[in-house]
Motif scaffolding. Structure first.
Motif, short mmCIF file in Angstrom:
data_model
loop_
_atom_site.label_atom_id
_atom_site.label_comp_id
_atom_site.label_asym_id
_atom_site.label_seq_id
_atom_site.Cartn_x
_atom_site.Cartn_y
_atom_site.Cartn_z
N MET A 38 -5.22 2.32 -0.70
CA MET A 38 -3.89 1.97 -1.21
C MET A 38 -3.07 1.16 -0.21
N GLY A 39 -3.68 0.81 0.94
CA GLY A 39 -2.97 0.00 1.92
C GLY A 39 -1.87 0.75 2.63
N GLY A 40 -1.98 2.07 2.70
CA GLY A 40 -0.92 2.87 3.28
C GLY A 40 -0.92 2.96 4.79
N LYS A 41 -2.00 2.53 5.44
CA LYS A 41 -2.09 2.69 6.89
C LYS A 41 -1.03 1.89 7.63
N LYS A 42 -0.73 0.68 7.13
CA LYS A 42 0.29 -0.14 7.79
C LYS A 42 1.66 0.51 7.68
N LEU A 43 1.95 1.04 6.49
CA LEU A 43 3.23 1.70 6.29
C LEU A 43 3.35 2.95 7.15
N VAL A 44 2.24 3.69 7.24
CA VAL A 44 2.23 4.88 8.09
C VAL A 44 2.49 4.51 9.54
N ALA A 45 1.87 3.41 10.00
CA ALA A 45 2.06 2.97 11.38
C ALA A 45 3.53 2.62 11.65
N ILE A 46 4.14 1.93 10.69
CA ILE A 46 5.56 1.57 10.84
C ILE A 46 6.43 2.81 10.83
N SER A 93 5.58 8.00 -1.58
CA SER A 93 5.43 8.76 -2.83
C SER A 93 5.29 7.82 -4.03
N GLN A 94 6.01 6.70 -4.00
CA GLN A 94 5.95 5.75 -5.10
C GLN A 94 4.67 4.89 -5.06
N SER A 95 4.05 4.83 -3.91
CA SER A 95 2.82 4.04 -3.75
C SER A 95 1.57 4.91 -3.87
N ARG A 96 1.74 6.20 -4.03
CA ARG A 96 0.58 7.10 -4.01
C ARG A 96 -0.25 6.96 -5.28
N PHE A 107 -14.17 1.50 -10.87
CA PHE A 107 -13.01 2.39 -10.85
C PHE A 107 -11.79 1.58 -10.45
N GLN A 108 -10.68 1.83 -11.12
CA GLN A 108 -9.41 1.21 -10.79
C GLN A 108 -8.42 2.32 -10.49
N VAL A 109 -7.64 2.14 -9.43
CA VAL A 109 -6.71 3.19 -9.01
C VAL A 109 -5.29 2.78 -9.36
N ALA A 110 -4.60 3.64 -10.08
CA ALA A 110 -3.22 3.39 -10.48
C ALA A 110 -2.27 4.19 -9.61
N ALA A 111 -1.30 3.50 -9.03
CA ALA A 111 -0.22 4.16 -8.29
C ALA A 111 0.94 4.40 -9.25
N ILE A 112 1.90 5.21 -8.82
CA ILE A 112 3.06 5.47 -9.67
C ILE A 112 3.74 4.17 -10.09
N VAL A 113 3.86 3.24 -9.14
CA VAL A 113 4.56 1.98 -9.44
C VAL A 113 3.80 1.10 -10.42
N ASP A 114 2.53 1.38 -10.65
CA ASP A 114 1.73 0.56 -11.55
C ASP A 114 1.95 0.92 -13.02
N ILE A 115 2.51 2.09 -13.28
CA ILE A 115 2.62 2.58 -14.66
C ILE A 115 4.09 2.74 -15.03
N ILE A 219 -14.53 0.50 -6.36
CA ILE A 219 -13.26 1.15 -6.65
C ILE A 219 -12.16 0.29 -6.06
N LYS A 220 -11.18 -0.06 -6.90
CA LYS A 220 -10.18 -1.04 -6.51
C LYS A 220 -8.76 -0.52 -6.68
N SER A 221 -7.91 -0.95 -5.77
CA SER A 221 -6.47 -0.82 -5.95
C SER A 221 -5.93 -2.24 -6.00
N GLU A 222 -4.62 -2.38 -6.05
CA GLU A 222 -4.02 -3.71 -6.03
C GLU A 222 -4.17 -4.38 -4.66
N LEU A 223 -4.54 -3.59 -3.63
CA LEU A 223 -4.55 -4.12 -2.27
C LEU A 223 -5.93 -4.15 -1.62
#
Length: 254
Positions: A38-46, A93-96, A107-115, A219-223
């Motif tokens: 989900m590309g969360g590692k960059k956000l976690v680092a920040i 939480s919104q990107s999870r 497989f496609q992964v949907a985050a909260i913001v995708d729906i 398995i894919k996300s938007e990122l």
């Protein structure tokens, strides 16, 4: 208390709190390599950098024993850190990921913001009408009743982004045969790159089973794109590994 000691204590406290929060995110919201997907590692680092180091640096710059208004200054720093932590947690939480959707051959992964909320409310099952609190739920894209021409046309037109529409979701267990058919032998993706081979070797060493027991499906996300490993006999979803069956998203396949 000296300025250095005050800043050091603040650093230790900040590190403990942020580590606790991030551990909770990894275990509850982003299990099984979803953080990477989900590309969360960059956000976690920040988030970690700001919350762990900003407060102690400010404490070091303003701290002076006996200084008038010191408590108020420290209180303001604490409020700033808490606000930053809450904002970061909200974004996470919104990107999870909330649904892992098997769609045709991937497989496609949907985050909260995708729906959209109005789409979530149209899901067939009550448990799909609200985001799960713990990790993504495993579903598949079903085939609408052919008598419902409008819904059938909708599913056909939106097939590539069907993961955004819970009204199209179906039980994953009803599609295990399709999952197995879509899978590729691990040996074939090991040959794609050294990185793939390393990821598969780690997976096999972890599970202590022959490669032939497993299949890999994109398995894919938007990122990002990785590989979902499923059981070759049952189609059961096992885990995600950092191996690519195709090129990067947006590029030609290998």
């Amino acid at each position: 208390m000296s300025r250095l000691k005050a800043a050091s204590l603040h650093l230790l406290l900040s590190f403990f709190i942020v580590t606790l929060v991030l551990t909770g995110m990894y275990l509850v919201w982003y299990p099984n390599s979803y953080m990477t997907l989900m590309g969360g590692k960059k956000l976690v680092a920040i988030l970690a950098t700001v919350d762990i180091f900003l407060g102690p640096l400010l404490t070091f710059s303003i701290f002076k024993a006996g200084k008038k208004g010191l408590r108020f200054d420290l209180f303001c720093i604490a409020i700033l850190q808490i606000a930053a932590l809450f904002y970061g947690a909200y974004v996470m939480s919104q990107s999870r990921p909330v649904f892992t959707v098997f769609n045709k051959d991937e497989f496609q992964v949907a985050a909260i913001v995708d729906i959209a909320p109005e789409e979530l409310a149209k899901a067939k099952k009550p448990q799909w009408r609200q985001p799960p609190l713990k990790g993504p739920e495993l579903v598949a894209i079903g085939i609408p009743d052919r008598k419902n021409r409008q819904e059938s046309m909708f599913a056909m037109v939106e097939s590539q982004i069907a993961f955004r529409y819970p009204r199209l979701y179906d039980d994953y267990n009803k599609h295990l045969g399709e999952v197995i058919k879509a899978g590729r032998p691990l040996a074939s993706i090991s040959a794609i790159s050294a990185e793939n081979k390393s990821a598969i070797t780690q997976f096999i060493n972890k599970h202590q089973r022959p490669e032939s027991d497993f299949l890999a499906i994109p398995i894919k996300s938007e990122l990002a794109e990785m590989s979902a490993i499923v059981d070759a006999k049952t189609g059961g979803f096992i885990e995600i590994i950092d191996a690519r069956l195709k090129g990067k998203i947006g590029s030609d396949s290998n």
